[in-house]
Design a protein around this motif. Structure first.
Motif, PDB file in Angstrom:
ATOM      1  N   ARG A  56       3.854  10.527  -4.705  1.00 36.53           N
ATOM      2  CA  ARG A  56       5.204  10.310  -5.223  1.00 36.53           C
ATOM      3  C   ARG A  56       6.216  10.639  -4.136  1.00 36.53           C
ATOM      4  O   ARG A  56       6.015  11.556  -3.343  1.00 36.53           O
ATOM      5  CB  ARG A  56       5.453  11.172  -6.453  1.00 36.53           C
ATOM      6  CG  ARG A  56       4.581  10.736  -7.623  1.00 36.53           C
ATOM      7  CD  ARG A  56       4.827  11.568  -8.812  1.00 36.53           C
ATOM      8  NE  ARG A  56       4.167  12.872  -8.571  1.00 36.53           N
ATOM      9  CZ  ARG A  56       4.141  13.853  -9.428  1.00 36.53           C
ATOM     10  NH1 ARG A  56       4.737  13.730 -10.587  1.00 36.53           N
ATOM     11  NH2 ARG A  56       3.534  14.978  -9.139  1.00 36.53           N
ATOM     12  N   PHE A  57       7.290   9.893  -4.128  1.00 39.30           N
ATOM     13  CA  PHE A  57       8.329  10.064  -3.128  1.00 39.30           C
ATOM     14  C   PHE A  57       9.691  10.102  -3.805  1.00 39.30           C
ATOM     15  O   PHE A  57       9.909   9.458  -4.822  1.00 39.30           O
ATOM     16  CB  PHE A  57       8.306   8.912  -2.110  1.00 39.30           C
ATOM     17  CG  PHE A  57       6.976   8.747  -1.451  1.00 39.30           C
ATOM     18  CD1 PHE A  57       6.635   9.491  -0.340  1.00 39.30           C
ATOM     19  CD2 PHE A  57       6.038   7.857  -1.962  1.00 39.30           C
ATOM     20  CE1 PHE A  57       5.395   9.346   0.264  1.00 39.30           C
ATOM     21  CE2 PHE A  57       4.802   7.702  -1.366  1.00 39.30           C
ATOM     22  CZ  PHE A  57       4.477   8.451  -0.254  1.00 39.30           C
ATOM     23  N   GLU A  64       0.839  -1.203   0.000  1.00 45.56           N
ATOM     24  CA  GLU A  64       0.000   0.000   0.000  1.00 45.56           C
ATOM     25  C   GLU A  64       0.875   1.254   0.000  1.00 45.56           C
ATOM     26  O   GLU A  64       2.060   1.213   0.321  1.00 45.56           O
ATOM     27  CB  GLU A  64      -0.926  -0.003   1.210  1.00 45.56           C
ATOM     28  CG  GLU A  64      -0.222   0.111   2.533  1.00 45.56           C
ATOM     29  CD  GLU A  64       0.430  -1.178   3.034  1.00 45.56           C
ATOM     30  OE1 GLU A  64       1.268  -1.064   3.944  1.00 45.56           O
ATOM     31  OE2 GLU A  64       0.132  -2.268   2.522  1.00 45.56           O
ATOM     32  N   CYS A  65       0.261   2.364  -0.338  1.00 43.90           N
ATOM     33  CA  CYS A  65       0.942   3.657  -0.306  1.00 43.90           C
ATOM     34  C   CYS A  65       1.256   3.994   1.143  1.00 43.90           C
ATOM     35  O   CYS A  65       0.382   3.928   2.002  1.00 43.90           O
ATOM     36  CB  CYS A  65       0.057   4.747  -0.923  1.00 43.90           C
ATOM     37  SG  CYS A  65       0.741   6.411  -0.741  1.00 43.90           S
ATOM     38  N   ILE A 112       3.193   0.398  -8.895  1.00 46.44           N
ATOM     39  CA  ILE A 112       4.253   1.152  -8.234  1.00 46.44           C
ATOM     40  C   ILE A 112       5.359   1.351  -9.259  1.00 46.44           C
ATOM     41  O   ILE A 112       5.868   0.393  -9.829  1.00 46.44           O
ATOM     42  CB  ILE A 112       4.791   0.420  -6.987  1.00 46.44           C
ATOM     43  CG1 ILE A 112       3.672   0.212  -5.971  1.00 46.44           C
ATOM     44  CG2 ILE A 112       5.957   1.197  -6.369  1.00 46.44           C
ATOM     45  CD1 ILE A 112       4.071  -0.611  -4.764  1.00 46.44           C
ATOM     46  N   LEU A 113       5.676   2.603  -9.493  1.00 41.32           N
ATOM     47  CA  LEU A 113       6.694   2.940 -10.489  1.00 41.32           C
ATOM     48  C   LEU A 113       7.934   3.457  -9.785  1.00 41.32           C
ATOM     49  O   LEU A 113       7.838   4.158  -8.788  1.00 41.32           O
ATOM     50  CB  LEU A 113       6.155   4.015 -11.436  1.00 41.32           C
ATOM     51  CG  LEU A 113       4.808   3.711 -12.088  1.00 41.32           C
ATOM     52  CD1 LEU A 113       4.260   4.949 -12.771  1.00 41.32           C
ATOM     53  CD2 LEU A 113       4.974   2.585 -13.084  1.00 41.32           C
ATOM     54  N   GLY A 124       6.558   6.256  -7.416  1.00 42.07           N
ATOM     55  CA  GLY A 124       5.191   6.732  -7.559  1.00 42.07           C
ATOM     56  C   GLY A 124       4.187   5.611  -7.358  1.00 42.07           C
ATOM     57  O   GLY A 124       4.415   4.486  -7.793  1.00 42.07           O
ATOM     58  N   PHE A 125       3.096   5.926  -6.679  1.00 42.29           N
ATOM     59  CA  PHE A 125       2.030   4.957  -6.427  1.00 42.29           C
ATOM     60  C   PHE A 125       0.806   5.342  -7.239  1.00 42.29           C
ATOM     61  O   PHE A 125       0.423   6.504  -7.284  1.00 42.29           O
ATOM     62  CB  PHE A 125       1.665   4.945  -4.937  1.00 42.29           C
ATOM     63  CG  PHE A 125       2.729   4.347  -4.067  1.00 42.29           C
ATOM     64  CD1 PHE A 125       2.624   3.045  -3.631  1.00 42.29           C
ATOM     65  CD2 PHE A 125       3.836   5.089  -3.697  1.00 42.29           C
ATOM     66  CE1 PHE A 125       3.603   2.491  -2.823  1.00 42.29           C
ATOM     67  CE2 PHE A 125       4.823   4.541  -2.893  1.00 42.29           C
ATOM     68  CZ  PHE A 125       4.708   3.241  -2.456  1.00 42.29           C
TER      69      PHE A 125
END
Length: 78
Positions: A66-67, A35-36, A46-47, A59-60
């Motif tokens: 985005r992180f 999960e995010c 999930i990228l 990125g979710f």
């Protein structure tokens, strides 16, 4: 996102890949993606991408959070 959180995400993704491979699962039976970490929403995708400076962008989807994980500095090895 800090490095320990990224390590946890990588571990969960590896566990998922191992389960799919070991149990010879087909697409509908795949375990869910992690999960995010921001909102807890179920992830459909999930990228990840490496930036030119060595940082990792994660990125979710579908939530869109985005992180950025900063690269390790030389000081962290000392």
């Amino acid at each position: 996102m800090d490095r320990p959180s990224m390590a946890v995400l990588e571990f969960k993704m590896e566990e998922r890949r191992n389960k799919i491979t070991q149990e010879l699962l087909q697409q509908p039976d795949y375990p869910p993606l992690p999960e995010c970490r921001e909102c807890g929403a179920a992830s459909e995708e999930i990228l990840d991408q490496r930036d030119l400076d060595g940082s990792v962008l994660i990125g979710f989807k579908p939530c869109g959070h985005r992180f950025r994980v900063e690269p390790l500095s030389l000081d962290s090895y000392l």
